[in-house]
Design an enzyme around this catalytic site. Structure first.
Site, short mmCIF file in Angstrom:
data_model
loop_
_atom_site.label_atom_id
_atom_site.label_comp_id
_atom_site.label_asym_id
_atom_site.label_seq_id
_atom_site.Cartn_x
_atom_site.Cartn_y
_atom_site.Cartn_z
N HIS A 1 0.79 -1.23 0.00
CA HIS A 1 0.00 0.00 0.00
C HIS A 1 0.83 1.30 0.00
O HIS A 1 0.76 2.11 -0.91
CB HIS A 1 -0.89 0.05 1.25
CG HIS A 1 -1.77 -1.14 1.45
ND1 HIS A 1 -2.94 -1.33 0.78
CD2 HIS A 1 -1.65 -2.20 2.30
CE1 HIS A 1 -3.53 -2.44 1.17
NE2 HIS A 1 -2.76 -3.00 2.11
C1 BDR Z 1 -3.00 0.61 5.42
O1 BDR Z 1 -3.16 0.06 6.72
C2 BDR Z 1 -1.93 -0.40 7.22
O2 BDR Z 1 -2.07 -1.70 7.67
C3 BDR Z 1 -0.92 -0.27 6.11
O3 BDR Z 1 0.32 0.15 6.64
C4 BDR Z 1 -1.51 0.76 5.19
O4 BDR Z 1 -1.12 2.07 5.56
C5 BDR Z 1 -3.71 -0.27 4.42
O5 BDR Z 1 -5.07 -0.36 4.72
#
Ligand code: BDR
Ligand code: CA
Length: 310
Positions: free
Chosen positions: A240
């Site tokens: 992400h």
């Molecule tokens: C987001 O949530 C976290 O677990 C990850 O780092 C990312 O920023 C994805 O939903």
């Protein structure tokens, strides 16, 4: 000319990769790192951010600890995804560099007031608590922000933590609401984009071939992949947060729309939902560029090449 950024983060393996990508990129000047509670509690996100700076040979980077809980709710964490430390998947020593003095919110406010207006971009990779607290405390900074480029939310892909919500927005919806109402230019990298940037066996092998840091990154992705593979039945996991940094470096790899985004804060069922008017069915004014697609091969190529420089 380099672009000045502040990274606001809750590392998290994918946050860690985003920080490494930024530190490896000469187009960006990282003014400092603000940590926030999210994937794991603040003490660990502050530890992990310093581990990552030291990995990149940047023990000089100011890392400021920020808010240890959401503005109006109890903290929700994600150890089931990121492991107990938040950085499970690679054996790394504790950091030796200290935290920088001063609260992250003060650092954000002071930096935006000190630097020329319109020259500092904020890159939130976790819950938006620090950013919203800074805006609440110092409303004058809103018009000094060049842009907020954040990872959070979803439209077609809806939720990853509930059926309706993405983790970063879900954890602190009041903060997200304040940020989207701030009037600052915003780019959103939602799940719709990040779920197109999946790790694969070949992409992990390319990380490993990129040197010492690449091997550590492959250790991290190998760890957090297991959760998403099981959940989505995919070959790998969405990486992400690095998409935020990649958007700054290569916006040509992304497509999206200027839309209105509002945040649900009241409904227990849809708390933290990003209500994005993708089809323009309301007359609410656009307040964000909502990214819908990414050239995944282009992104992984960029990331791998940059990691090999560290
Ligand atoms: C987001 O949530 C976290 O677990 C990850 O780092 C990312 O920023 C994805 O939903
Ligand atoms: Ca994150």
């Amino acid at each position: 000319m380099t672009r000045k950024i502040i990274i606001d983060t809750d590392p998290g393996q994918d946050d860690a990769v985003a920080i490494l990508l930024a530190l490896a990129s000469p187009e960006l000047e990282v003014l400092g790192i603000a940590t926030v509670a999210g994937n794991v509690p603040l003490e660990l996100t502050s530890r992990n951010a310093r581990i990552v700076c030291e990995l990149a040979g940047r023990a000089d980077m100011p890392v400021h600890a920020g808010c240890d809980r959401p503005m109006a709710r109890d903290l929700v964490t994600a150890e089931h995804v990121h492991g107990k430390t938040g950085l499970d998947g690679a054996e790394l020593p504790d950091p030796t560099m200290p935290l920088a003095e001063g609260h992250a919110v003060d650092f954000i406010v002071e930096t935006l007031r000190r630097e020329e207006a319109g020259t500092v971009t904020l890159c939130p990779l976790g819950p938006l608590t620090n950013i919203a607290t800074a805006l609440e405390r110092a409303p004058d900074i809103a018009e000094r922000i060049e842009r907020i480029v954040l990872m959070g939310g979803a439209y077609f892909e809806v939720g990853n933590v509930t059926p309706a919500a993405e983790f970063n927005i879900y954890v602190d919806p009041e903060a997200a609401r304040a940020v989207f109402a701030s009037g600052a230019p915003i780019t959103v990298l939602p799940l719709d984009a990040t779920h197109k940037a999946l790790t694969t066996r070949a992409r992990n092998a390319a990380f490993r071939a990129a040197g010492r840091i690449g091997e550590i990154v492959a250790g991290w992705t190998g760890f957090f992949e297991r959760f998403d593979k099981e959940k989505y039945g995919s070959e790998g996991a969405p990486l992400h947060d690095p998409l935020v940094i990649a958007w700054l470096l290569r916006p040509d790899l992304f497509t999206g729309r200027e839309v209105n985004v509002e945040i649900e804060v009241d409904s227990p069922l849809t708390r933290g939902m990003t209500v994005a008017d993708w089809w323009g069915v309301t007359d609410r004014p656009a307040n964000a560029l909502f990214v819908g697609d990414v050239d995944a091969d282009g992104f992984f190529g960029l990331l791998t090449e940059r990691l090999s420089r560290l």
